[in-house]
Design an enzyme around this catalytic site. Structure first.
Site, PDB file in Angstrom:
ATOM      1  N   ARG A   1      29.983  54.179  31.540  1.00  0.00           N
ATOM      2  CA  ARG A   1      29.451  52.791  31.566  1.00  0.00           C
ATOM      3  C   ARG A   1      29.567  52.135  32.943  1.00  0.00           C
ATOM      4  O   ARG A   1      29.670  50.923  33.065  1.00  0.00           O
ATOM      5  CB  ARG A   1      30.150  51.916  30.531  1.00  0.00           C
ATOM      6  CG  ARG A   1      29.864  52.346  29.118  1.00  0.00           C
ATOM      7  CD  ARG A   1      29.986  51.190  28.149  1.00  0.00           C
ATOM      8  NE  ARG A   1      29.757  51.685  26.822  1.00  0.00           N
ATOM      9  CZ  ARG A   1      30.715  52.201  26.058  1.00  0.00           C
ATOM     10  NH1 ARG A   1      31.948  52.250  26.506  1.00  0.00           N
ATOM     11  NH2 ARG A   1      30.438  52.636  24.861  1.00  0.00           N
TER      12      ARG A   1
ATOM     13  N   LYS B   1      18.875  48.491  43.349  1.00  0.00           N
ATOM     14  CA  LYS B   1      17.977  49.065  42.346  1.00  0.00           C
ATOM     15  C   LYS B   1      18.202  50.568  42.304  1.00  0.00           C
ATOM     16  O   LYS B   1      18.149  51.240  43.347  1.00  0.00           O
ATOM     17  CB  LYS B   1      16.517  48.800  42.708  1.00  0.00           C
ATOM     18  CG  LYS B   1      16.015  47.461  42.238  1.00  0.00           C
ATOM     19  CD  LYS B   1      14.492  47.405  42.365  1.00  0.00           C
ATOM     20  CE  LYS B   1      13.969  46.054  41.959  1.00  0.00           C
ATOM     21  NZ  LYS B   1      12.515  45.948  42.131  1.00  0.00           N
TER      22      LYS B   1
ATOM     23  N   GLU C   1       7.700  50.977  55.173  1.00  0.00           N
ATOM     24  CA  GLU C   1       8.456  49.918  54.479  1.00  0.00           C
ATOM     25  C   GLU C   1       8.862  48.806  55.472  1.00  0.00           C
ATOM     26  O   GLU C   1       9.050  47.663  55.077  1.00  0.00           O
ATOM     27  CB  GLU C   1       9.712  50.492  53.791  1.00  0.00           C
ATOM     28  CG  GLU C   1       9.425  51.514  52.685  1.00  0.00           C
ATOM     29  CD  GLU C   1       9.037  50.904  51.324  1.00  0.00           C
ATOM     30  OE1 GLU C   1       8.796  49.682  51.260  1.00  0.00           O
ATOM     31  OE2 GLU C   1       8.950  51.666  50.347  1.00  0.00           O
TER      32      GLU C   1
ATOM     33  N   LYS D   1      15.839  42.405  54.018  1.00  0.00           N
ATOM     34  CA  LYS D   1      16.004  42.745  52.595  1.00  0.00           C
ATOM     35  C   LYS D   1      17.220  42.033  52.008  1.00  0.00           C
ATOM     36  O   LYS D   1      17.183  41.557  50.866  1.00  0.00           O
ATOM     37  CB  LYS D   1      16.105  44.254  52.400  1.00  0.00           C
ATOM     38  CG  LYS D   1      16.183  44.596  50.918  1.00  0.00           C
ATOM     39  CD  LYS D   1      15.510  45.859  50.510  1.00  0.00           C
ATOM     40  CE  LYS D   1      15.552  46.026  48.994  1.00  0.00           C
ATOM     41  NZ  LYS D   1      15.272  47.366  48.565  1.00  0.00           N
TER      42      LYS D   1
ATOM     43  N   GLU E   1      15.330  40.064  40.460  1.00  0.00           N
ATOM     44  CA  GLU E   1      13.870  39.905  40.402  1.00  0.00           C
ATOM     45  C   GLU E   1      13.454  38.993  39.259  1.00  0.00           C
ATOM     46  O   GLU E   1      12.598  39.336  38.455  1.00  0.00           O
ATOM     47  CB  GLU E   1      13.228  41.294  40.265  1.00  0.00           C
ATOM     48  CG  GLU E   1      11.806  41.328  40.779  1.00  0.00           C
ATOM     49  CD  GLU E   1      11.250  42.737  40.888  1.00  0.00           C
ATOM     50  OE1 GLU E   1      11.952  43.620  41.400  1.00  0.00           O
ATOM     51  OE2 GLU E   1      10.114  42.943  40.457  1.00  0.00           O
TER      52      GLU E   1
ATOM     53  N   ARG F   1      12.192  38.477  44.866  1.00  0.00           N
ATOM     54  CA  ARG F   1      12.296  39.908  45.096  1.00  0.00           C
ATOM     55  C   ARG F   1      11.003  40.669  44.755  1.00  0.00           C
ATOM     56  O   ARG F   1      10.731  41.735  45.317  1.00  0.00           O
ATOM     57  CB  ARG F   1      13.475  40.447  44.269  1.00  0.00           C
ATOM     58  CG  ARG F   1      13.809  41.861  44.601  1.00  0.00           C
ATOM     59  CD  ARG F   1      15.160  42.282  44.079  1.00  0.00           C
ATOM     60  NE  ARG F   1      15.354  43.664  44.495  1.00  0.00           N
ATOM     61  CZ  ARG F   1      16.506  44.293  44.472  1.00  0.00           C
ATOM     62  NH1 ARG F   1      17.583  43.708  44.046  1.00  0.00           N
ATOM     63  NH2 ARG F   1      16.590  45.541  44.889  1.00  0.00           N
TER      64      ARG F   1
ATOM     65  N   ASN G   1       7.368  44.273  46.337  1.00  0.00           N
ATOM     66  CA  ASN G   1       6.427  45.248  45.776  1.00  0.00           C
ATOM     67  C   ASN G   1       5.065  45.189  46.456  1.00  0.00           C
ATOM     68  O   ASN G   1       4.113  45.813  45.979  1.00  0.00           O
ATOM     69  CB  ASN G   1       6.259  45.008  44.270  1.00  0.00           C
ATOM     70  CG  ASN G   1       7.516  45.377  43.521  1.00  0.00           C
ATOM     71  OD1 ASN G   1       8.172  46.372  43.851  1.00  0.00           O
ATOM     72  ND2 ASN G   1       7.879  44.579  42.527  1.00  0.00           N
TER      73      ASN G   1
ATOM     74  N   HIS H   1       2.852  48.150  46.405  1.00  0.00           N
ATOM     75  CA  HIS H   1       3.450  49.168  45.536  1.00  0.00           C
ATOM     76  C   HIS H   1       2.684  49.418  44.239  1.00  0.00           C
ATOM     77  O   HIS H   1       2.811  50.493  43.663  1.00  0.00           O
ATOM     78  CB  HIS H   1       4.913  48.813  45.232  1.00  0.00           C
ATOM     79  CG  HIS H   1       5.839  49.196  46.361  1.00  0.00           C
ATOM     80  ND1 HIS H   1       5.708  48.679  47.625  1.00  0.00           N
ATOM     81  CD2 HIS H   1       6.891  50.058  46.422  1.00  0.00           C
ATOM     82  CE1 HIS H   1       6.644  49.200  48.416  1.00  0.00           C
ATOM     83  NE2 HIS H   1       7.367  50.037  47.702  1.00  0.00           N
TER      84      HIS H   1
ATOM     85  N   HIS I   1       2.318  53.275  43.756  1.00  0.00           N
ATOM     86  CA  HIS I   1       2.835  54.028  42.611  1.00  0.00           C
ATOM     87  C   HIS I   1       1.712  54.771  41.888  1.00  0.00           C
ATOM     88  O   HIS I   1       1.900  55.901  41.421  1.00  0.00           O
ATOM     89  CB  HIS I   1       3.571  53.094  41.649  1.00  0.00           C
ATOM     90  CG  HIS I   1       4.924  52.668  42.172  1.00  0.00           C
ATOM     91  ND1 HIS I   1       5.651  51.640  41.628  1.00  0.00           N
ATOM     92  CD2 HIS I   1       5.666  53.140  43.203  1.00  0.00           C
ATOM     93  CE1 HIS I   1       6.795  51.497  42.302  1.00  0.00           C
ATOM     94  NE2 HIS I   1       6.814  52.396  43.269  1.00  0.00           N
TER      95      HIS I   1
ATOM     96  N   HIS J   1       6.355  58.894  49.189  1.00  0.00           N
ATOM     97  CA  HIS J   1       6.371  57.507  48.725  1.00  0.00           C
ATOM     98  C   HIS J   1       5.941  56.557  49.860  1.00  0.00           C
ATOM     99  O   HIS J   1       5.070  55.707  49.675  1.00  0.00           O
ATOM    100  CB  HIS J   1       7.779  57.144  48.222  1.00  0.00           C
ATOM    101  CG  HIS J   1       7.935  55.702  47.874  1.00  0.00           C
ATOM    102  ND1 HIS J   1       7.353  55.133  46.756  1.00  0.00           N
ATOM    103  CD2 HIS J   1       8.580  54.692  48.515  1.00  0.00           C
ATOM    104  CE1 HIS J   1       7.649  53.840  46.721  1.00  0.00           C
ATOM    105  NE2 HIS J   1       8.392  53.543  47.773  1.00  0.00           N
TER     106      HIS J   1
END
Ligand code: NAD
Length: 561
Positions: free
Chosen positions: A311, A333, A375, A417, A427, A434, A438, A441, A445, A459
């Protein structure tokens, strides 16, 4: 033959300053400027300058060419190693070594133990020009200079890359190169720290040269227990894992490593399952830290393991690609891919610390630098004209692998960032926040999914094309002036970066891309989410772009209908 070399003692008298108490060893190919730049650096630091080749000749009583002819290269290397050992055990100095010295494993170990090594990296045409017509270089006497230098570079550069610090010195003046060496040494002593201050947690992104070799010292104070699990991939393991394991052991951190295959495929449920089983079988406690050593793939996978095993256990990121240093390692993330899409399984799990070792970037290919740089351009488009203009002025240096430019790019991107993540950690902001990260993106993606994550499209390459498409769509919808798209495209294309669907040999299917977009996790109430742009530094999110318009836009951009 040269047994007496080790005991020859005519080292110049030591003049140390409080600032520089270690010997600085300059490595690099012949002609890189080790002697001229070394002398200047020594003067600035008030240290003696020593040329290892001169010491060897003095000790042997003949020239290096004569040693080569009479005794052969192995005997020369043997003597060279002993001379360097003696010098390293003496008082601090600036020591210029012959081009082959650092290739010797034992010499490298000695240098690592006793000194700071600096690789003076120099492009082939500059070296060839400098060395044309020079005599007395045994290795050059064997044929055409350029061919020999190219062959030497191919063999030696990967080893020189193990130096603590790398400085590009090409056609710069001796003064400029010496200043860059001194700046790099200073940065090495005092790495830059970018704090990430969240509501309930704070950590530093530490940026600097050779951090992996000093990871034990940086991490020991923040680890809750002197036990760690290191997750890395095969490529990074071969290049950087031994240094990390040694550094952890030096500070008494007991670490075990787990190595996964390189590439996006490792962000799979199957790999995650196998890895977590192996880690549990090997033994892990709640206070054991998981360290991700690698690119974004390893960072996302290791972070998700850390977020979920028992956990949740502490986590540290040691990003080794530009993309991971400027983006994925900061912000918490983590996640893996589902069969139907990227990053669909994941968790927020903030690290205890991020160590961005700029020296590790020396082993990256240009293609990987391009992927990371995309990026940074994204950050520039979101943040504003200052960062974007910095990219326009320094992008070429970043892409060519200039260590100072890379470190500065990482610092700027992390500052950006950190600011975004601090304002909207999970987000959840209704506007902006945040989610703006994207930008590009939704398209990226979908492009990645249509290539099946098999390495044909990285990527960051997909992000580069995605940026063009996001700005293009903004222009198409009338939000943004066409001059912004021109400025972006010109920046990307003049640096040979992917900047549109013409990057692909065959036209992609608009329908297939739309299907992938429809599975993106950013879909809400059946509507696609886009980050669009009014101007550089003025981005916004929207769900009001009808599918039909996106389809039409993709076809105009070169997709088949
Ligand atoms: P990657 O991790 O696959 O690394 C690219 C390649 O470079 C791999 O083959 C790797 O083995 C190799 N490599 C790594 N370090 C190296 C080094 N120092 N020298 C030589 N080779 C080296 O890919 P990436 O581009 O770093 O990361 C892409 C991933 O990051 C994607 O899965 C993407 O979804 C994810 N990402 C996550 C976030 C986030 O916020 N979590 C943000 C952006 C991207």
């Amino acid at each position: 033959m040269m047994d007496h070399l080790a005991s020859t003692s005519d080292t110049p008298s030591p003049v140390s300053t409080p600032a520089q108490t270690e010997t600085i060893v300059l490595v690099g190919l012949m002609g890189a400027g080790k002697t001229t730049i070394g002398r200047r650096v020594a003067t600035r630091l008030d240290l003696p300058f020593v040329d290892a080749d001169v010491e060897i000749e003095r000790a042997a009583g003949c020239t290096i060419s004569e040693i080569f002819t009479r005794h052969g290269e192995p005997a020369f290397r043997d003597g060279e190693r002993r001379v360097i050992k003696r010098l390293l055990q003496g008082p601090p100095c600036v020591l210029a070594t012959g081009g082959g010295a650092f290739m010797d494993t034992q010499t490298r170990i000695l240098v690592r133990q006793h000194a700071r090594s600096v690789w003076l990296r120099c492009a082939l045409p500059v070296l060839a020009r400098r060395l044309s017509g020079r005599q007395g270089r045994p290795l050059l006497a064997q044929g055409d200079h350029k061919t020999i230098l190219a062959a030497l570079q191919a063999v030696r550069h990967p080893i020189y890359a193990e130096a603590d610090i790398i400085v590009d010195c090409g056609d710069d003046s001796v003064d400029t190169s010496a200043r860059r060496v001194l700046e790099a040494l200073e940065q090495h002593r005092h790495p830059v720290r970018v704090p990430v201050q969240l509501d309930t947690h704070r950590y530093d992104v530490t940026i600097g040269a050779d951090l992996i070799s000093r990871a034990g010292a940086f991490l020991a104070p923040v680890l809750p227990q002197k036990r760690a699990i290191v997750i890395t991939d095969r490529n990074v393991a071969a290049l950087h894992l031994p240094r990390l394991m040694t550094a952890l052991a030096e500070t008494g951190v007991e670490a075990r490593d787990f190595v996964v295959p390189g590439g996006e495929e490792s962000k799979s449920l199957a790999q995650y399952g196998a890895l977590i089983d192996d880690i549990i079988t090997a033994g892990i406690e709640r206070r054991t830290t998981v360290i991700g050593l690698g690119g974004g793939v390893v960072g996302d996978l290791a972070g998700f393991v850390a977020a979920t095993v028992l956990r949740g256990v502490p986590f540290v990121q040691i990003p080794t690609t530009l993309l991971a240093q400027v983006d994925s390692s900061v912000g918490g993330k983590t996640g893996i891919n589902a069969r139907s899409g990227k990053n669909l399984i994941g968790a927020f799990h903030q690290p205890l610390a991020v160590l961005a070792d700029s020296s590790a970037l020396a082993t990256l290919s240009r293609r990987e630098r391009v992927a990371g740089y995309a990026e940074i351009v994204k950050a520039g488009l979101i943040d504003g004209v200052e960062l974007f203009a910095w990219c326009e002025n320094h992008g070429a240096a970043v892409l060519s692998g200039d260590p100072a430019a890379l470190a500065e790019a990482v610092r700027r991107a992390c500052l950006f960032k950190a600011g975004v993540v601090q304002a909207d950690e999970r987000e959840q902001a209704a506007e902006g926040g945040r989610a703006l990260l994207n930008l590009g993106h939704t398209f990226a993606h979908a492009l990645e999914a249509s290539f099946g994550y098999d390495g044909r499209l990285l990527h960051g390459e997909a992000v580069s094309i995605g940026l063009h498409l996001a700005v293009g769509l903004s222009v198409r919808l009338g939000f943004c002036d066409a001059s912004v798209l021109l400025r972006l495209d010109s920046h990307l294309r003049t640096r040979a970066m992917p900047a549109g669907l013409d990057w692909f040999a065959d036209a992609l299917s608009a329908e297939e891309l739309l299907n992938h977009m429809a599975r993106d996790k950013k879909m809400r109430d059946g509507r696609l989410s886009f980050v669009l742009l009014r101007d550089i530094g003025d981005c916004f999110t929207t769900r009001d772009v009808p599918m039909e318009i996106v389809r039409d836009f993709l076809i105009r951009e070169g997709c088949r209908s």
